[in-house]
Scaffold this motif. Structure first.
Motif, mmCIF file in Angstrom:
data_model
loop_
_atom_site.group_PDB
_atom_site.id
_atom_site.type_symbol
_atom_site.label_atom_id
_atom_site.label_comp_id
_atom_site.label_asym_id
_atom_site.label_seq_id
_atom_site.Cartn_x
_atom_site.Cartn_y
_atom_site.Cartn_z
ATOM 1 N N TYR A 1 53.825 -23.677 24.761
ATOM 2 C CA TYR A 1 53.251 -22.444 24.140
ATOM 3 C C TYR A 1 53.794 -22.020 25.299
ATOM 4 N N THR A 2 55.120 -21.358 25.911
ATOM 5 C CA THR A 2 55.185 -20.902 27.161
ATOM 6 C C THR A 2 55.463 -19.814 27.250
ATOM 7 N N LYS A 3 55.064 -18.679 28.339
ATOM 8 C CA LYS A 3 55.669 -17.342 28.463
ATOM 9 C C LYS A 3 56.534 -16.882 29.887
ATOM 10 N N ILE A 4 57.242 -16.321 29.309
ATOM 11 C CA ILE A 4 58.072 -16.417 30.616
ATOM 12 C C ILE A 4 58.173 -14.743 30.795
ATOM 13 N N PHE A 5 57.800 -13.718 31.930
ATOM 14 C CA PHE A 5 57.887 -12.437 31.748
ATOM 15 C C PHE A 5 58.566 -12.029 33.036
ATOM 16 N N LEU A 6 59.261 -11.470 32.843
ATOM 17 C CA LEU A 6 60.452 -10.135 33.786
ATOM 18 C C LEU A 6 59.892 -9.136 33.543
ATOM 19 N N LYS A 7 60.181 -8.516 34.979
ATOM 20 C CA LYS A 7 59.883 -6.907 35.419
ATOM 21 C C LYS A 7 61.357 -6.919 35.680
ATOM 22 N N PHE A 8 62.092 -5.532 35.137
ATOM 23 C CA PHE A 8 63.483 -5.166 35.631
ATOM 24 C C PHE A 8 63.225 -3.870 36.079
ATOM 25 N N PRO A 9 63.962 -3.481 36.576
ATOM 26 C CA PRO A 9 63.591 -1.797 37.219
ATOM 27 C C PRO A 9 64.074 -0.626 36.408
ATOM 28 N N SER A 10 64.384 -1.394 35.106
ATOM 29 C CA SER A 10 64.791 0.257 34.505
ATOM 30 C C SER A 10 64.446 -0.163 32.838
ATOM 31 N N LYS A 11 64.379 0.724 31.848
ATOM 32 C CA LYS A 11 63.931 -0.490 30.452
ATOM 33 C C LYS A 11 65.827 0.042 29.219
ATOM 34 N N SER B 1 56.246 0.181 32.786
ATOM 35 C CA SER B 1 56.636 -0.862 34.040
ATOM 36 C C SER B 1 57.449 -2.144 33.678
ATOM 37 N N ASN B 2 58.773 -1.470 32.704
ATOM 38 C CA ASN B 2 59.553 -2.204 32.132
ATOM 39 C C ASN B 2 59.675 -4.103 32.537
ATOM 40 N N VAL B 3 58.984 -4.348 31.094
ATOM 41 C CA VAL B 3 58.481 -5.513 31.829
ATOM 42 C C VAL B 3 58.339 -6.762 29.625
ATOM 43 N N LEU B 4 59.679 -7.636 30.179
ATOM 44 C CA LEU B 4 60.159 -8.312 28.911
ATOM 45 C C LEU B 4 58.946 -9.593 28.735
ATOM 46 N N MET B 5 58.381 -9.730 27.854
ATOM 47 C CA MET B 5 58.175 -11.351 27.628
ATOM 48 C C MET B 5 58.863 -12.015 26.570
ATOM 49 N N ILE B 6 59.671 -13.535 27.287
ATOM 50 C CA ILE B 6 59.979 -14.235 26.718
ATOM 51 C C ILE B 6 59.353 -15.546 25.798
ATOM 52 N N THR B 7 59.618 -15.422 24.757
ATOM 53 C CA THR B 7 58.163 -16.720 24.516
ATOM 54 C C THR B 7 59.227 -18.154 23.552
ATOM 55 N N VAL B 8 59.025 -19.234 24.531
ATOM 56 C CA VAL B 8 59.287 -20.902 23.496
ATOM 57 C C VAL B 8 58.576 -21.700 23.809
ATOM 58 N N THR B 9 58.756 -22.367 22.414
ATOM 59 C CA THR B 9 57.643 -23.733 22.104
ATOM 60 C C THR B 9 58.503 -24.810 22.196
ATOM 61 N N GLU B 10 57.557 -25.812 22.142
ATOM 62 C CA GLU B 10 57.524 -26.965 22.046
ATOM 63 C C GLU B 10 58.710 -27.439 22.880
ATOM 64 N N ASN B 11 59.225 -28.273 22.772
ATOM 65 C CA ASN B 11 60.765 -28.982 23.232
ATOM 66 C C ASN B 11 61.697 -28.104 24.753
ATOM 67 N N GLU B 12 61.318 -27.326 24.644
ATOM 68 C CA GLU B 12 62.177 -26.065 25.039
ATOM 69 C C GLU B 12 61.225 -25.461 25.831
ATOM 70 N N GLY B 13 59.830 -25.417 25.634
ATOM 71 C CA GLY B 13 58.809 -24.615 27.031
ATOM 72 C C GLY B 13 58.500 -25.778 27.343
ATOM 73 N N ARG B 14 58.900 -27.302 27.281
ATOM 74 C CA ARG B 14 58.485 -28.057 28.404
ATOM 75 C C ARG B 14 59.710 -28.908 29.628
ATOM 76 N N ARG B 15 60.587 -28.049 28.854
ATOM 77 C CA ARG B 15 62.051 -27.892 29.313
ATOM 78 C C ARG B 15 62.141 -27.057 31.019
ATOM 79 N N ILE B 16 61.405 -25.824 30.575
ATOM 80 C CA ILE B 16 61.613 -24.512 30.983
ATOM 81 C C ILE B 16 60.379 -25.267 32.095
ATOM 82 N N GLU B 17 59.188 -25.267 31.745
ATOM 83 C CA GLU B 17 57.920 -25.623 32.128
ATOM 84 C C GLU B 17 57.893 -26.690 33.694
ATOM 85 N N ARG B 18 60.059 -27.470 33.068
ATOM 86 C CA ARG B 18 59.708 -28.102 34.225
ATOM 87 C C ARG B 18 60.916 -27.828 35.759
ATOM 88 N N GLN B 19 61.676 -26.929 35.355
ATOM 89 C CA GLN B 19 62.177 -26.422 35.790
ATOM 90 C C GLN B 19 62.481 -25.040 37.099
#
Length: 142
Positions: free
Chosen positions: A49-59, A93-111
């Motif tokens: 279960y991989t969480k990706i946090f991105l902050k933006f200058p505006s919503k 705060s202008n933050v989005l959290m994007i969630t990926v799981t399983e194979n996609e999570g493993r792929r994201i964690e390696r890059q």
């Protein structure tokens, strides 16, 4: 006995490790866990279960806590969460959290982070248009 050499003794103990930790070789129990318990642990594997946090200058996104995305590629950034909702992060705060799981999570964690950021930005621009701002990069809070 901990990895630091600290010793604890008790008649009873409560263990709150995840099934992923229990199924690994990280923890050794003495006396060993009974076979029936080990079997139960291996029947309930822990998912990635991989969480990706991105902050933006505006919503620029929808005013909903959860934004669902159906990609042609299974599991590609399916759940986006607005972290600026009440009781999560403060307004602005202008933050989005994007969630990926399983194979996609493993792929994201390696890059590399920049590769992941580019993929997410491409997806967000497909939803909200090319005019949205770039994520400002990693924020030390996230």
């Amino acid at each position: 006995i901990t990895s630091d050499g600290d010793k604890f003794a008790a008649d009873y103990a409560q263990c709150t490790f995840s099934t992923g930790v229990l199924a690994s070789d990280i923890v050794t129990f003495n006396p060993p866990l009974p076979e029936w318990k080990k079997e139960a642990i291996f029947k309930c594997p822990l998912t990635v279960y991989t969480k990706i946090f991105l902050k933006f200058p505006s919503k620029f996104w929808d005013d909903h806590e959860y934004i669902l995305y159906a990609s042609e590629e299974r599991g590609r950034f399916p759940v986006i969460q607005d972290m600026e909702r009440p009781r999560i992060l403060p307004n602005g705060s202008n933050v989005l959290m994007i969630t990926v799981t399983e194979n996609e999570g493993r792929r994201i964690e390696r890059q590399a982070y920049n590769e992941t950021k580019a993929e997410v930005m491409k997806m967000l621009r497909g939803i909200y248009g090319q005019g949205i701002p770039d994520a400002t990069g990693k924020d030390k809070q996230f």
